[in-house]
Motif scaffolding. Structure first.
Motif, PDB file in Angstrom:
ATOM      1  N   ASP A  11       0.906  -1.248   0.042  1.00  0.00           N
ATOM      2  CA  ASP A  11       0.024  -0.053   0.001  1.00  0.00           C
ATOM      3  C   ASP A  11       0.994   1.095  -0.072  1.00  0.00           C
ATOM      4  O   ASP A  11       2.148   1.283   0.306  1.00  0.00           O
ATOM      5  N   ASP A  12       0.254   2.207  -0.277  1.00  0.00           N
ATOM      6  CA  ASP A  12       0.951   3.597  -0.104  1.00  0.00           C
ATOM      7  C   ASP A  12       0.251   4.413   1.162  1.00  0.00           C
ATOM      8  O   ASP A  12      -0.630   4.216   1.452  1.00  0.00           O
ATOM      9  N   ALA A  13       1.195   5.228   1.699  1.00  0.00           N
ATOM     10  CA  ALA A  13       0.669   5.721   2.989  1.00  0.00           C
ATOM     11  C   ALA A  13       1.577   6.976   3.311  1.00  0.00           C
ATOM     12  O   ALA A  13       2.438   7.384   2.844  1.00  0.00           O
ATOM     13  N   THR A  32      -3.007   4.754   5.681  1.00  0.00           N
ATOM     14  CA  THR A  32      -2.973   4.073   4.237  1.00  0.00           C
ATOM     15  C   THR A  32      -4.075   4.272   3.264  1.00  0.00           C
ATOM     16  O   THR A  32      -5.118   4.447   3.937  1.00  0.00           O
ATOM     17  N   ARG A  33      -4.040   4.231   2.016  1.00  0.00           N
ATOM     18  CA  ARG A  33      -5.056   4.422   1.141  1.00  0.00           C
ATOM     19  C   ARG A  33      -6.047   3.318   1.281  1.00  0.00           C
ATOM     20  O   ARG A  33      -7.184   3.718   1.330  1.00  0.00           O
ATOM     21  N   ARG A  34      -5.422   2.076   1.161  1.00  0.00           N
ATOM     22  CA  ARG A  34      -6.581   0.812   1.191  1.00  0.00           C
ATOM     23  C   ARG A  34      -6.965   0.430   2.640  1.00  0.00           C
ATOM     24  O   ARG A  34      -8.053  -0.209   2.799  1.00  0.00           O
ATOM     25  N   HIS A  61       5.564  10.701   2.602  1.00  0.00           N
ATOM     26  CA  HIS A  61       4.732   9.913   1.696  1.00  0.00           C
ATOM     27  C   HIS A  61       5.402   8.412   1.291  1.00  0.00           C
ATOM     28  O   HIS A  61       6.590   8.599   0.661  1.00  0.00           O
ATOM     29  N   ASP A  63       5.646   4.084  -0.032  1.00  0.00           N
ATOM     30  CA  ASP A  63       5.040   3.003  -0.615  1.00  0.00           C
ATOM     31  C   ASP A  63       5.728   1.794   0.294  1.00  0.00           C
ATOM     32  O   ASP A  63       7.023   1.476   0.554  1.00  0.00           O
TER      33      ASP A  63
END
Length: 74
Positions: A11-13, A32-34, A61, A63
């Protein structure tokens, strides 16, 4: 337990908070995005030879790839 693999996810965060844990580890709180808000342990990032320590500062930011571990409730 031989052959046991923890589930991985990527995920990216954005790093929200960083706390010291022991001599060479950190607890990082991520948005996180998801997966929403996640707390994770970053092993060895406080060592002098670590390339990742400066990247885990608040509001950075990133990944990332995480291994799901055992959850503790207190």
């Amino acid at each position: 337990m031989p052959g046991f693999r923890r589930p991985l996810y990527r995920d990216d965060a954005v790093v929200l908070r960083v706390q010291k844990l022991g001599e060479s580890d950190r607890i990082i709180t991520l948005l996180t995005r998801r997966h929403g808000r996640v707390r994770a342990v970053a092993r060895g990032v406080r060592r002098t030879t670590s390339r990742f320590g400066a990247r885990l500062e608040p509001f950075g930011h990133i990944d990332l790839q995480l291994a799901e571990g055992l959850r503790c409730t207190r």
